[in-house]
Design a protein around this motif. Sequence first.
Motif, PDB file in Angstrom:
ATOM      1  N   LEU A 164       0.832  -1.190   0.000  1.00 22.46           N
ATOM      2  CA  LEU A 164       0.000   0.000   0.000  1.00 22.46           C
ATOM      3  C   LEU A 164       0.862   1.232   0.000  1.00 22.46           C
ATOM      4  O   LEU A 164       1.743   1.398   0.832  1.00 22.46           O
ATOM      5  CB  LEU A 164      -0.914   0.001   1.229  1.00 22.46           C
ATOM      6  CG  LEU A 164      -2.008  -1.068   1.234  1.00 22.46           C
ATOM      7  CD1 LEU A 164      -2.827  -0.942   2.499  1.00 22.46           C
ATOM      8  CD2 LEU A 164      -2.899  -0.930   0.025  1.00 22.46           C
TER       9      LEU A 164
ATOM     10  N   GLY B 282      -0.034   3.978   0.907  1.00 15.43           N
ATOM     11  CA  GLY B 282      -0.310   4.674   2.150  1.00 15.43           C
ATOM     12  C   GLY B 282       0.668   4.303   3.242  1.00 15.43           C
ATOM     13  O   GLY B 282       0.816   5.016   4.224  1.00 15.43           O
TER      14      GLY B 282
ATOM     15  N   GLN C 295      -1.841  10.980   1.451  1.00 12.78           N
ATOM     16  CA  GLN C 295      -1.724   9.531   1.311  1.00 12.78           C
ATOM     17  C   GLN C 295      -3.046   9.011   0.734  1.00 12.78           C
ATOM     18  O   GLN C 295      -4.033   9.735   0.655  1.00 12.78           O
ATOM     19  CB  GLN C 295      -1.414   8.891   2.660  1.00 12.78           C
ATOM     20  CG  GLN C 295      -0.093   9.357   3.273  1.00 12.78           C
ATOM     21  CD  GLN C 295       1.118   8.966   2.439  1.00 12.78           C
ATOM     22  OE1 GLN C 295       1.210   7.823   1.973  1.00 12.78           O
ATOM     23  NE2 GLN C 295       2.047   9.885   2.230  1.00 12.78           N
ATOM     24  N   TRP C 296      -3.070   7.749   0.362  1.00  8.78           N
ATOM     25  CA  TRP C 296      -4.237   7.210  -0.336  1.00  8.78           C
ATOM     26  C   TRP C 296      -5.505   7.253   0.499  1.00  8.78           C
ATOM     27  O   TRP C 296      -6.599   7.451  -0.034  1.00  8.78           O
ATOM     28  CB  TRP C 296      -3.937   5.786  -0.817  1.00  8.78           C
ATOM     29  CG  TRP C 296      -2.966   5.803  -1.953  1.00  8.78           C
ATOM     30  CD1 TRP C 296      -1.612   5.685  -1.884  1.00  8.78           C
ATOM     31  CD2 TRP C 296      -3.276   6.024  -3.329  1.00  8.78           C
ATOM     32  NE1 TRP C 296      -1.055   5.810  -3.134  1.00  8.78           N
ATOM     33  CE2 TRP C 296      -2.049   6.005  -4.034  1.00  8.78           C
ATOM     34  CE3 TRP C 296      -4.462   6.205  -4.033  1.00  8.78           C
ATOM     35  CZ2 TRP C 296      -1.996   6.183  -5.417  1.00  8.78           C
ATOM     36  CZ3 TRP C 296      -4.406   6.380  -5.413  1.00  8.78           C
ATOM     37  CH2 TRP C 296      -3.178   6.365  -6.090  1.00  8.78           C
ATOM     38  N   GLN C 297      -5.360   7.099   1.801  1.00 11.63           N
ATOM     39  CA  GLN C 297      -6.566   7.138   2.637  1.00 11.63           C
ATOM     40  C   GLN C 297      -7.237   8.509   2.616  1.00 11.63           C
ATOM     41  O   GLN C 297      -8.435   8.628   2.901  1.00 11.63           O
ATOM     42  CB  GLN C 297      -6.247   6.735   4.086  1.00 11.63           C
ATOM     43  CG  GLN C 297      -5.212   7.591   4.786  1.00 11.63           C
ATOM     44  CD  GLN C 297      -3.817   7.010   4.700  1.00 11.63           C
ATOM     45  OE1 GLN C 297      -3.501   6.324   3.722  1.00 11.63           O
ATOM     46  NE2 GLN C 297      -3.010   7.254   5.723  1.00 11.63           N
TER      47      GLN C 297
ATOM     48  N   LEU D 297      -7.916  10.146   0.018  1.00 18.63           N
ATOM     49  CA  LEU D 297      -8.785  10.223  -1.159  1.00 18.63           C
ATOM     50  C   LEU D 297     -10.179   9.661  -0.901  1.00 18.63           C
ATOM     51  O   LEU D 297     -11.110   9.925  -1.663  1.00 18.63           O
ATOM     52  CB  LEU D 297      -8.148   9.483  -2.338  1.00 18.63           C
ATOM     53  CG  LEU D 297      -6.794  10.023  -2.813  1.00 18.63           C
ATOM     54  CD1 LEU D 297      -6.277   9.186  -3.978  1.00 18.63           C
ATOM     55  CD2 LEU D 297      -6.889  11.485  -3.218  1.00 18.63           C
TER      56      LEU D 297
ATOM     57  N   LEU E  92       1.586  12.872  -4.007  1.00 27.94           N
ATOM     58  CA  LEU E  92       1.075  11.557  -3.638  1.00 27.94           C
ATOM     59  C   LEU E  92       2.030  10.471  -4.132  1.00 27.94           C
ATOM     60  O   LEU E  92       2.462  10.503  -5.278  1.00 27.94           O
ATOM     61  CB  LEU E  92      -0.310  11.362  -4.270  1.00 27.94           C
ATOM     62  CG  LEU E  92      -1.027  10.025  -4.076  1.00 27.94           C
ATOM     63  CD1 LEU E  92      -1.426   9.835  -2.610  1.00 27.94           C
ATOM     64  CD2 LEU E  92      -2.263   9.964  -4.968  1.00 27.94           C
TER      65      LEU E  92
ATOM     66  N   GLY F 127       2.944   6.483  -5.224  1.00 27.36           N
ATOM     67  CA  GLY F 127       2.212   5.352  -5.785  1.00 27.36           C
ATOM     68  C   GLY F 127       2.996   4.689  -6.898  1.00 27.36           C
ATOM     69  O   GLY F 127       4.202   4.904  -7.048  1.00 27.36           O
TER      70      GLY F 127
ATOM     71  N   PRO G 106      -2.289   2.454  -5.871  1.00 24.37           N
ATOM     72  CA  PRO G 106      -1.653   2.357  -4.561  1.00 24.37           C
ATOM     73  C   PRO G 106      -0.836   1.105  -4.295  1.00 24.37           C
ATOM     74  O   PRO G 106      -0.268   0.979  -3.220  1.00 24.37           O
ATOM     75  CB  PRO G 106      -2.848   2.425  -3.595  1.00 24.37           C
ATOM     76  CG  PRO G 106      -3.981   1.859  -4.366  1.00 24.37           C
ATOM     77  CD  PRO G 106      -3.742   2.248  -5.797  1.00 24.37           C
TER      78      PRO G 106
ATOM     79  N   ASN H 136     -11.871   5.546  -6.179  1.00 25.89           N
ATOM     80  CA  ASN H 136     -11.247   6.633  -5.420  1.00 25.89           C
ATOM     81  C   ASN H 136      -9.823   6.304  -4.977  1.00 25.89           C
ATOM     82  O   ASN H 136      -9.207   7.065  -4.233  1.00 25.89           O
ATOM     83  CB  ASN H 136     -12.106   7.049  -4.222  1.00 25.89           C
ATOM     84  CG  ASN H 136     -12.266   5.962  -3.176  1.00 25.89           C
ATOM     85  OD1 ASN H 136     -11.535   4.976  -3.146  1.00 25.89           O
ATOM     86  ND2 ASN H 136     -13.251   6.140  -2.309  1.00 25.89           N
ATOM     87  N   GLN H 137      -9.294   5.170  -5.463  1.00 25.93           N
ATOM     88  CA  GLN H 137      -7.899   4.822  -5.210  1.00 25.93           C
ATOM     89  C   GLN H 137      -7.118   4.729  -6.524  1.00 25.93           C
ATOM     90  O   GLN H 137      -6.076   4.070  -6.599  1.00 25.93           O
ATOM     91  CB  GLN H 137      -7.807   3.500  -4.450  1.00 25.93           C
ATOM     92  CG  GLN H 137      -8.448   3.539  -3.075  1.00 25.93           C
ATOM     93  CD  GLN H 137      -7.723   4.466  -2.111  1.00 25.93           C
ATOM     94  OE1 GLN H 137      -6.665   4.138  -1.583  1.00 25.93           O
ATOM     95  NE2 GLN H 137      -8.298   5.650  -1.878  1.00 25.93           N
TER      96      GLN H 137
END
Length: 223
Positions: free
Chosen positions: A12, A14, A30-32, A34, A127, A129, A148, A162-163
């Motif tokens: 991840l 994140g 971070q991804w969370q 989003l 971000l 990734g 991610p 949304n990821q």
Amino acid sequence: MKLPHCVVTVLLAGTLCAAPAFGQGVRTIQWQDLAPKASLFDDPFEKLSREQLFALADVAGVRDRRERGDKTITAEESAREQAAAKKLAAAGVDVGGLLAQRKDIAVRRKAQGEAVNTALNGQEVRLPGYLLPLEITGKKVTEFLLVPWVGACIHTPPPPPNQIVHVRLDKPYEMGGLFAPVWVTGRLAAGAVKKQLTLVDGSSDIDIGYAMRASAVETYKEP
């Protein structure tokens, strides 16, 4: 959760170390971030171990067939279902309750995955990734999907919309490889789009929750 048809190493983004603020006015996320907090819910399936999920799948498979009137269920399959159910019950897992919630949880997961954080709309963000190229010449990429985890392929379920971030570049970025993490900086836009991802083993339409016009793409380095 669907089982992948190819090996995927989950990492991840994140969990990649967050970096300090990068440049004035640029927010490191971070991804969370989003996924809006309002869309989150208590998912009972996420509390199960991988072994318990496999056991629950064995139970569900046989019981679903039995409800459909399938007469081909073997004694071995029935025994495996009963053993799995007994083991889950001994661990305090409410098998019947979980199976009854499957459809509702699927609907809520879909809604959660499609919800975007509108507070980030128009913000300059940074971000980390992994990129999946959409437009590439040689090793130079001008358009890609930022995801991610490493090793995503079209035969595994894609991340929720949304990821995934659809990225266009001001200047081409020379790739170091599909498995090399990157930092991407640019202005984020929230809004559903669909793109076709083509790899050597086929193509697939991907639902995407965010778009970004990137001003910088850099090899990921821990701060």
